[in-house]
Scaffold this active site. Structure first.
Site, mmCIF file in Angstrom:
data_model
loop_
_atom_site.group_PDB
_atom_site.id
_atom_site.type_symbol
_atom_site.label_atom_id
_atom_site.label_comp_id
_atom_site.label_asym_id
_atom_site.label_seq_id
_atom_site.Cartn_x
_atom_site.Cartn_y
_atom_site.Cartn_z
ATOM 1 C CG ASP A 234 3.569 -3.475 -4.500
ATOM 2 O OD1 ASP A 234 3.407 -4.052 -5.602
ATOM 3 O OD2 ASP A 234 3.336 -4.020 -3.413
ATOM 4 C CD GLU A 333 1.364 -16.389 -7.059
ATOM 5 O OE1 GLU A 333 1.643 -15.309 -6.497
ATOM 6 O OE2 GLU A 333 0.935 -17.388 -6.455
#
Length: 393
Positions: A234, A333
């Site tokens: 996306d 992350e």
């Protein structure tokens, strides 16, 4: 050398007039006459070759040498240009094509409104030159069933088709590989691998973490060599991004433009760079200021050999490098990057100075849309209504 034979004569004691005697070495002796005829004979005559045959053989040798030298020097003559011009003239003579040249237009300089436009780097032969050595790109995309899944996969796949090879697209689904996703991947015309993550959805917190770990297991097991990049379906990416990350040696990072969840402001998340060095981080969210590295999941890439060849990078341990699902959201992350590098000195800024935004995280998912089973409506929506003609009264 001719041999000298002394002729035996029965008149050894014969005297001649004037007191002269005939000796074998005198000019009038028969032996002298015989020697005079063979004096200048060829050495080949001693081997039984006649003089006439020797002259013929020598003449043939001279002839062959002459023609050999003649052909050698004629080989340097520029006859090819004349033949080419002759061929062109012949093709023109026998050409039946009628060429209508447009009439010349007298255009004044002040009539020119727009100068010529040159499009750079659009030569397909140069861009897709297979003889150029390039690093392989390993693009990992987790996906799941939702209304715009087909749109997102097609958009990302069409972009990856423009990236010069070699490129491997790893698409990971949950529990089962859908037929619709497989059809899209087959129709893209790029190298891909369709994987499935078999995890119980009730036990996982973030499905994307487990899908990426499934791709990391595949890369490590098969020892795939290349640059690994997590590209969600996306997000929006520029073509320059994929060209830039090929230059990464170990770990590269770049800033990512993000649209806030409220969609009323845009933020920038990623490194602050000085040339090719990372010297700081952009962050706008207070809840994430405790992170070690402020990077979006689509804002970094790394060398795949870190996963299966730790000795090359002098890593102290050979523990598995995976994303963690047990930590707070937004910290996946930084905890993953901490397993790849020790600090900013082992990072590379992409591009130089981090001067460009090459991908965007927009959060434009529409959750209210209905999702039909199989991406197709089971009922036939075609309607045929007959037209009734009104009767004239």
């Amino acid at each position: 050398m001719a041999s000298i034979r002394r002729t035996l004569s029965p008149y050894h004691d014969r005297s001649h007039q004037n007191g002269a005697t005939t000796t074998p070495f005198s000019l009038n002796s028969p032996s002298h006459k015989h020697n005079s005829t063979t004096r200048f004979a060829s050495p080949l005559s001693t081997f039984g070759l006649p003089r006439k045959g020797y002259r013929t053989w020598r003449r043939s040798l001279y002839t062959c040498v002459f023609f050999f030298l003649l052909g050698f020097f004629l080989g340097f003559a520029p006859f090819g240009e004349f033949q080419e011009e002759d061929a062109v003239s012949r093709s023109r003579d026998f050409s039946f094509e009628v060429v209508n040249h447009p009439p010349a237009l007298d255009v004044k300089q002040e009539d020119i409104v727009v100068d010529k436009v040159e499009l750079a780097n659009l030569n397909e032969e140069e861009r897709f030159d297979y003889q150029v050595a390039r690093k392989q790109l390993i693009v990992v995309t987790p996906t799941y069933n939702r209304p715009l899944q087909a749109f997102y996969l097609n958009r990302l796949g069409q972009l990856l088709r423009l990236v010069p090879p070699p490129l491997l697209w790893i698409v990971v689904e949950m529990n089962a590989a859908s037929t619709e996703t497989a059809d899209i991947l087959r129709g893209m015309g790029i190298m891909y691998r369709h994987l499935v993550c078999t995890k119980n959805l009730t036990d996982i917190k973030d499905r994307g973490v487990h899908q990426r770990n499934r791709a990391l297991e595949h890369i490590e097991h098969h020892k795939l060599d290349g640059i690994v990049y997590f590209a969600d379906d996306d997000n929006v990416y520029s073509l320059q991004l994929f060209d830039s990350i090929r230059e990464i040696s170990r770990f590269g990072t770049w800033p990512v433009a993000m649209l806030a969840q409220s969609k009323n402001k845009a933020t920038l998340e990623g490194p602050v760079c000085n040339g090719s060095q990372v010297i700081g981080w952009h962050t706008n969210e207070k809840s994430k200021r405790l992170r070690r590295f402020h990077v979006d999941m689509s804002g970094f890439a790394f060398n795949s050999t870190i996963l299966w060849d730790p000795k090359r990078w002098k890593k102290p341990t050979s523990a598995l490098i995976r994303q963690l699902d047990t930590i707070k959201e937004g910290f996946q992350e930084t905890t993953f990057i901490e397993q790849l590098v020790e600090d900013e000195s082992q990072m590379e800024a992409i591009p130089i100075g981090c001067s460009k935004i090459m991908n965007w995280h927009l959060h434009l998912e529409a959750h209210e849309l209905g999702y039909p089973r199989g991406w197709l409506l089971q009922k036939n929506m075609d309607a045929v209504v007959p037209i009734e003609e009104k009767q004239e009264s």
